[in-house]
Design a protein around this motif. Structure first.
Motif, PDB file in Angstrom:
ATOM      1  N   SER A  26      28.001  37.938  46.372  1.00 33.20           N
ATOM      2  CA  SER A  26      27.549  36.820  47.203  1.00 33.20           C
ATOM      3  C   SER A  26      27.350  35.571  46.347  1.00 33.20           C
ATOM      4  O   SER A  26      27.235  35.654  45.116  1.00 33.20           O
ATOM      5  CB  SER A  26      26.237  37.172  47.890  1.00 33.20           C
ATOM      6  N   LYS A  28      24.663  33.851  46.320  1.00 27.42           N
ATOM      7  CA  LYS A  28      23.309  33.990  45.757  1.00 27.42           C
ATOM      8  C   LYS A  28      23.330  34.843  44.490  1.00 27.42           C
ATOM      9  O   LYS A  28      22.708  34.488  43.481  1.00 27.42           O
ATOM     10  CB  LYS A  28      22.382  34.613  46.810  1.00 27.42           C
ATOM     11  N   LYS A  29      24.061  35.950  44.532  1.00 27.41           N
ATOM     12  CA  LYS A  29      24.124  36.830  43.362  1.00 27.41           C
ATOM     13  C   LYS A  29      24.803  36.126  42.189  1.00 27.41           C
ATOM     14  O   LYS A  29      24.359  36.233  41.048  1.00 27.41           O
ATOM     15  CB  LYS A  29      24.855  38.119  43.711  1.00 27.41           C
ATOM     16  N   ASP A  32      22.422  33.590  40.742  1.00 24.45           N
ATOM     17  CA  ASP A  32      21.416  34.270  39.916  1.00 24.45           C
ATOM     18  C   ASP A  32      21.997  34.662  38.564  1.00 24.45           C
ATOM     19  O   ASP A  32      21.377  34.443  37.523  1.00 24.45           O
ATOM     20  CB  ASP A  32      20.877  35.513  40.623  1.00 24.45           C
ATOM     21  N   ASP A  37      20.877  27.163  40.564  1.00 20.47           N
ATOM     22  CA  ASP A  37      20.446  27.118  41.948  1.00 20.47           C
ATOM     23  C   ASP A  37      21.642  27.365  42.867  1.00 20.47           C
ATOM     24  O   ASP A  37      22.741  26.868  42.603  1.00 20.47           O
ATOM     25  CB  ASP A  37      19.822  25.751  42.243  1.00 20.47           C
ATOM     26  N   VAL A  38      21.429  28.114  43.940  1.00 21.99           N
ATOM     27  CA  VAL A  38      22.517  28.438  44.859  1.00 21.99           C
ATOM     28  C   VAL A  38      23.092  27.170  45.503  1.00 21.99           C
ATOM     29  O   VAL A  38      24.292  27.096  45.780  1.00 21.99           O
ATOM     30  CB  VAL A  38      22.074  29.498  45.902  1.00 21.99           C
TER      31      VAL A  38
END
Length: 106
Positions: A26, A28-29, A32, A37-38
């Motif tokens: 994803s 987000k992953k 991270d 920041d996404v």
């Protein structure tokens, strides 16, 4: 959706998105893993961001690719409109043109 910042930004963004999809992770992953920041990652993938060399290194590490993957094949023609870097030869030609051809060096 806004236009990409430049062809370079669009190409890098598309490549990040493609590599992320190939890795089946994803946004987000990946953000991270890359320690960012996404929303920054989303701007890069949309071609709106202007990733620095640090950002490229973060993404390359997180995607397990070599950093040059992101810039391979890019040229000055891929820069934003209005940005025009000059080679040494081009600068010398321009200086000679302005000087009427009387200058021997820059």
């Amino acid at each position: 959706m806004k236009e990409p910042r430049s062809r370079a930004s669009a190409r890098i963004g598309q490549l990040v998105r493609d590599l992320r999809h190939q890795s089946t992770i994803s946004r987000k992953k990946l953000a991270d893993r890359a320690d960012m920041d996404v929303s920054h990652l989303a701007r890069i993938e949309a071609g709106q961001g202007n990733p620095t060399i640090h950002t490229i290194l973060q993404l390359a590490t997180a995607l397990d690719v070599e950093p040059e993957v992101f810039v391979r094949g890019l040229t000055a023609d891929d820069l934003p409109e209005g940005v025009r870097p000059y080679s040494e030869a081009e600068i010398l030609r321009e200086l000679r043109r302005r000087d009427g051809g009387t200058s021997r060096s820059a």
